[in-house]
Write a protein that holds these residues in place. Structure first.
Motif, short mmCIF file in Angstrom:
data_model
loop_
_atom_site.label_atom_id
_atom_site.label_comp_id
_atom_site.label_asym_id
_atom_site.label_seq_id
_atom_site.Cartn_x
_atom_site.Cartn_y
_atom_site.Cartn_z
N THR A 34 1.04 -1.56 -0.37
CA THR A 34 -0.03 -0.04 -0.22
C THR A 34 1.25 0.99 -0.06
OG1 THR A 34 -2.12 -0.88 1.12
CG2 THR A 34 -1.60 1.45 1.31
N THR A 52 0.25 7.11 -8.61
CA THR A 52 -0.64 6.10 -8.57
C THR A 52 -1.13 5.31 -7.23
OG1 THR A 52 -0.73 4.97 -10.77
CG2 THR A 52 -1.63 3.26 -9.14
N LEU A 101 -2.41 3.02 -4.66
CA LEU A 101 -3.19 1.93 -4.39
C LEU A 101 -3.08 1.39 -3.04
CD1 LEU A 101 -2.94 -1.57 -5.38
CD2 LEU A 101 -0.06 -1.58 -4.77
#
Lengths: 110, 113
Positions: free
Chosen positions: A84, A104, A106
């Motif tokens: 993460t 991005t 995550l």
């Protein structure tokens, strides 16, 4: 001007799934870096790719530099909650500077 | 391994105070950078330094100044802190030449009340 586009912007998956994050541009890069930033921490350099078509592996992470050196991908196999974070591939075509986009984000759920 | 340290992880200051954020790197890197990171805006470059006593403005230098008296240390100064300078501040260093790899500190989360 942001030359690099990252996709997707957000990704939420379950532990054990595979995923791919993309970094695309219309410009050629001499090299490209990937960073991961965990919540509340500074970005950490994961890898630098230099040669067109190059593939680098870092445990469950596989980085690829496109043949034309205009794009790169990061593939994570069997994602874990520890993956993460915010994944960044900054534009490094401005001399000594890096230009960071939104990256991005995550999230890997247990 | 490169180590970049920042003087504080969390800092709370009042409007109008002068604030010093310190960054030290131990790898003899020539280049050092200060960024701020805000939700939805990514990392934005405030100032950078190519070498000792050298400094260049980044994208958002207004309200900030810097000092680089020694190679290993790069300080960010908020002359008169304002609430819109509440942010995460990140320092980075880089070896001149090479592949433009930057190494970041852990960040300082500054809150200006």
């Amino acid at each position: 001007t942001q030359l690099l586009e990252q996709s997707p912007q957000f990704l939420s998956i379950q532990e054990g799934e595979n995923l791919t994050v993309y970094c695309n541009s219309s410009s050629v890069f001499s090299s490209l870096q990937w960073y991961r930033q965990e919540p509340g921490e500074g970005p950490v350099l994961l890898v630098t790719v230099v040669t067109g078509g190059e593939v680098k592996k870092l445990k469950r992470l596989t980085f690829q530099f496109g043949d034309a050196r205009k794009d790169s991908s990061l593939h994570i196999t069997a994602a874990q909650p520890g993956d993460t974070g915010l994944y960044l591939c900054p534009d490094n075509n401005a001399g000594n500077m890096l230009t960071f986009g939104g990256g991005t984000r995550l999230m890997v759920k247990p | 391994d490169v180590k970049v340290t920042q003087s504080s992880r969390y800092l709370v200051k009042r409007t109008g105070e002068k604030v010093f954020l310190e960054c030290v790197q131990d790898m003899d890197h020539e280049n050092m950078f200060w960024y701020r990171q805000d939700p939805g805006l990514g990392l934005r470059l405030i100032y950078f330094s190519y070498d000792v006593k050298m400094k260049e403005k980044g994208d958002i230098p207004e309200g900030y100044s810097v000092s680089r008296e020694k190679k290993e240390r790069f300080s960010l100064i908020l002359e008169s802190a304002s609430t819109n300078q509440t942010s995460m501040y990140l320092c980075a260093s880089r070896l001149a030449g090479g592949y433009n790899e930057q190494f970041f500190g852990p960040g300082t989360r500054l809150t200006v009340l």
